[in-house]
Motif scaffolding. Structure first.
Motif, PDB file in Angstrom:
ATOM      1  N   ASP A   1       0.691  -1.166  -0.069  1.00 50.61           N
ATOM      2  CA  ASP A   1       0.073  -0.055   0.052  1.00 50.61           C
ATOM      3  C   ASP A   1       0.899   1.292  -0.017  1.00 50.61           C
ATOM      4  O   ASP A   1       0.859   1.947  -0.875  1.00 50.61           O
ATOM      5  CB  ASP A   1      -1.110  -0.108   1.174  1.00 50.61           C
ATOM      6  CG  ASP A   1      -0.351  -0.371   2.704  1.00 50.61           C
ATOM      7  OD1 ASP A   1       0.780  -0.478   2.551  1.00 50.61           O
ATOM      8  OD2 ASP A   1      -1.074  -0.598   3.461  1.00 50.61           O
ATOM      9  N   TYR A   2       1.844   1.486   1.052  1.00 50.95           N
ATOM     10  CA  TYR A   2       2.294   2.651   1.289  1.00 50.95           C
ATOM     11  C   TYR A   2       3.681   2.654   0.542  1.00 50.95           C
ATOM     12  O   TYR A   2       4.123   3.714  -0.317  1.00 50.95           O
ATOM     13  CB  TYR A   2       2.553   3.212   2.498  1.00 50.95           C
ATOM     14  CG  TYR A   2       1.459   3.857   3.180  1.00 50.95           C
ATOM     15  CD1 TYR A   2       0.961   5.021   3.045  1.00 50.95           C
ATOM     16  CD2 TYR A   2       0.627   2.871   4.013  1.00 50.95           C
ATOM     17  CE1 TYR A   2      -0.358   5.397   3.593  1.00 50.95           C
ATOM     18  CE2 TYR A   2      -0.529   3.226   4.712  1.00 50.95           C
ATOM     19  CZ  TYR A   2      -1.019   4.602   4.386  1.00 50.95           C
ATOM     20  OH  TYR A   2      -2.125   5.179   4.824  1.00 50.95           O
TER      21      TYR A   2
ATOM     22  N   GLY B   1      -0.712  -4.248   5.445  1.00 52.36           N
ATOM     23  CA  GLY B   1       0.066  -3.350   4.495  1.00 52.36           C
ATOM     24  C   GLY B   1       1.208  -2.823   5.462  1.00 52.36           C
ATOM     25  O   GLY B   1       1.844  -3.305   6.571  1.00 52.36           O
TER      26      GLY B   1
END
Length: 94
Positions: free
Chosen positions: A33-34, A62
């Motif tokens: 995700d990040y 995540g």
């Protein structure tokens, strides 16, 4: 770091350098995700000079593991610390 194109790559390069002198236990969430996919793949893939003590990929989470799965993270960290302690005790007995 997230907006800097080189930022994530620099971190991977530093990890590769220090992993030969310090035991690094990498814990990552499987959900990308990040952290950009390329960086995630670079962290978990083989690399010349990289010597990770362990790699744990946590499912269904995540980058924000402590916030999203604190209990599961605690179990992972406990297992890592238990293994480190066991290794230290075994070496002390030699």
């Amino acid at each position: 770091m997230y907006l800097d194109e080189r930022g994530p790559n620099d971190a991977v390069e530093v990890l590769d350098r220090i992993s030969s002198t310090l035991p690094i236990h990498l814990v990552l969430g499987q959900v990308k995700d990040y952290i950009p996919t390329a960086v995630h793949d670079a962290l978990t893939g083989p690399a010349p000079g990289r010597h990770l003590a362990s790699v744990t990929l946590m499912p269904d989470v995540g980058h924000l593991i402590p916030q999203e799965k604190p209990d599961e993270l605690a179990v992972v960290l406990f297992k890592i610390l238990k293994q480190i302690t066991s290794n230290l005790i075994a070496h002390a007995k030699l």
